[in-house]
Design an enzyme around this catalytic site. Structure first.
Site, mmCIF file in Angstrom:
data_model
loop_
_atom_site.group_PDB
_atom_site.id
_atom_site.type_symbol
_atom_site.label_atom_id
_atom_site.label_comp_id
_atom_site.label_asym_id
_atom_site.label_seq_id
_atom_site.Cartn_x
_atom_site.Cartn_y
_atom_site.Cartn_z
ATOM 1 N N HIS A 41 17.392 -105.041 -38.599
ATOM 2 C CA HIS A 41 16.886 -103.770 -39.122
ATOM 3 C C HIS A 41 15.365 -103.805 -39.275
ATOM 4 C CE1 HIS A 41 21.012 -102.737 -39.545
ATOM 5 N NE2 HIS A 41 21.229 -103.586 -40.526
ATOM 6 N N LYS A 68 2.672 -72.784 -9.507
ATOM 7 C CA LYS A 68 2.984 -71.401 -9.882
ATOM 8 C C LYS A 68 3.783 -70.716 -8.789
ATOM 9 C CE LYS A 68 0.886 -66.963 -11.135
ATOM 10 N NZ LYS A 68 -0.335 -66.276 -11.620
#
Length: 521
Positions: A283, A140
């Site tokens: 695929h 912070k």
């Protein structure tokens, strides 16, 4: 308190992972940094010859409650949270000297609860309270304070000494610290939620809370299509393993589609048992798979199933690739070759195709859950991992499979789990002879599989057929028998199972029910 210090004057260190701690401590001490520390960290620093002040001596308040309360003190958090030029007077009035650098990593909660013998009491004691509070406070206040939550951050800190990390570095470290505490709390909430209450079995198999903490490992060139951005992410706190951590021995960087197909191929080929095996994927569907006495033999049989579709595919082996196999592979265009290893001669052969990507992954990793995003939410399911052997199957026809048919049936069942539903797989002599994938009708999948076999002039007489789900009508079995199929493996469970079994008996087929389907949407 004066304006932001140009140098680190005071550091607070409290770490569970002691990796690199001595080196960091010595570097700080060499720059005359006052080091505050707790418990085991203080002892480790002292043993390394680093001058250290115990947090209890700094605060005037001892550790209590078996160490549960040691850093939760105003003198610690005031020293971290004080803002330069704003809180100087309050910090001075209450004797809160500034802390410029916070180095904290947390109790090993995830590692502790992963042990089979870990009980609830031990798990609770490994929930860190003070550590996250200090990390969050430092993050912070990163405008003034540096924060490090991992030994991987230490080299950057040491390189900067005696100076503070730059504001850009402090901001990046703060982001990392907040992500770390969020992931840590997520691990705790997920673990506790899975053990709360007396939920039914089917609910207890899925935790009420799932927290995802993912860090980007690399940015990919693009996604499935060039207009889509894509990246490879890892779960926070883990190292790259499996396909995600594969060693790319040669070739261009892997694309999004490469990784999807490589994952399907690698997981599939590793499910085929102990015999040398090969899977060729396009695929995410196999266009050929086989087992044989050698990797080369498996490749040739897999490639014969559908050489047209194999062009530009992903080739996976469950065995070391030798030079002869490598020579066969480079005869066709292949995007990726994936195997547990290649010998030196094979690597030299493959180097003649520099665009061929060669991946060496670790063993496939068993995942707990599969996740898929839908509009407005997420679908979560247990992974479809178990492929039961014949001991768990039931023969429901008058004719039992021969030993050769059993081998083909078991292999067909492992291959069909790789194929998009509706799925039909035809196998003869340990190799796929036809694969039908992704059709709305199971009969159409069966037709496609037989057409594929006919295209390559592959003999289906005596072949085995696997279906990922039950046959709703007897027509699928009748079409298979007409093509030459002599044995069938399928989950069963249709209202018309008796009709399907009756048709199999009439046609002289052996049929095995698994009691488990393998839908793959």
């Amino acid at each position: 308190m004066s304006a932001q210090p140009a140098i680190v004057r005071r550091a607070l260190i409290s770490v569970s992972d002691k990796s690199g701690l001595a080196e960091l401590g010595r570097a700080l001490a060499a720059c005359n940094v006052e080091i505050l520390s707790t418990g085991g960290s203080a002892r480790a620093l002292a043993e390394a010859g680093v001058p250290v002040t115990e947090v209890g001596d700094h605060t005037g308040f001892p550790e209590v409650m078996g160490g549960r309360v040691k850093t939760l003190h105003p003198k610690i958090h005031g020293g971290i949270l004080a803002r330069a030029g704003i809180d100087d007077e309050a910090a001075s009035q209450h004797d809160m000297p500034p802390i410029d650098l916070v180095v904290v990593n947390l109790y090993p909660f995830a590692e502790t609860v992963s042990r089979p013998d870990c009980g609830l009491a031990e798990a609770i004691e490994n929930i860190d309270i003070g550590g996250p509070a200090m990390l969050r406070a430092a993050a912070k206040n990163h405008d003034r304070v540096g924060v490090a939550c991992s030994p991987a951050d230490y080299p950057q800190l040491i390189e900067n000494l005696p100076a503070m990390p730059s504001i850009e570095q402090r901001r990046a470290l703060a982001v990392k610290a907040f992500a770390h505490t969020a992931h840590y709390d997520g691990q705790i909430s997920q673990w506790l939620s899975a053990r709360a209450g007396d939920a039914p079995d089917h609910e207890r198999q899925l935790p009420p809370v799932i927290n995802l903490g993912l860090d980007r490992l690399e940015t990919l060139r693009y996604g499935e299509n060039p207009h889509q951005a894509a990246g490879l992410y890892l779960e926070r706190g883990t190292t790259a393993r499996g396909v995600a951590g594969a060693d790319l021995v040669q070739g261009k960087p892997l694309s999004y589609n490469n990784l999807l197909d490589a994952d399907a191929a690698w997981r599939g080929v590793c499910s085929f048992g102990e015999a040398p095996a090969c899977a060729i994927v396009k695929h995410t569907n196999p266009c050929g798979a086989a087992r044989a006495d050698s990797a080369l033999g498996a490749y040739r049989k897999a490639h014969a199933c559908d050489p047209v579709s194999a062009f530009g595919g992903i080739i996976a082996f469950n065995r070391l690739v030798d030079a002869e196999t490598a020579k066969a592979v480079i005869e066709q265009f292949c995007e990726v070759l994936i195997a547990p290893g290649v010998d030196a001669a094979a690597q030299q052969v493959l180097a003649a195709r520099p665009n061929l990507r060669l991946m060496i992954p670790g063993p496939p990793l068993a995942g707990d859950f599969d996740l898929r995003r839908i509009d407005g939410g997420w679908l979560v399911q247990q992974s479809d991992q178990a492929l039961a052997g014949r001991a768990g199957f039931e023969v429901v026809t008058e004719r039992r499979p021969t030993d050769a048919e059993w081998h083909d049936l078991e292999f067909a069942w492992s291959v069909v789990a790789m194929v998009r539903s509706n799925a039909i797989v035809l196998v003869r002599d340990g190799a796929t002879a036809g694969i039908g994938a992704g059709q709305m009708s199971r009969v159409d999948s069966a037709r496609i599989a037989t057409l594929k076999a006919a295209d390559q002039r592959l003999d289906l007489n005596g072949a085995a057929m696997a279906s990922d789900a039950f046959f709703p009508f007897a027509d699928g079995v009748e079409a298979a028998a007409e093509a030459g199929v002599r044995s069938v493996i399928q989950p069963g469970g249709s209202r018309r199972d008796s009709e399907v079994i009756e048709a199999a008996n009439r046609l002289g087929l052996a049929m095995v029910l698994t009691g488990r389907r393998h839908f793959r949407h």
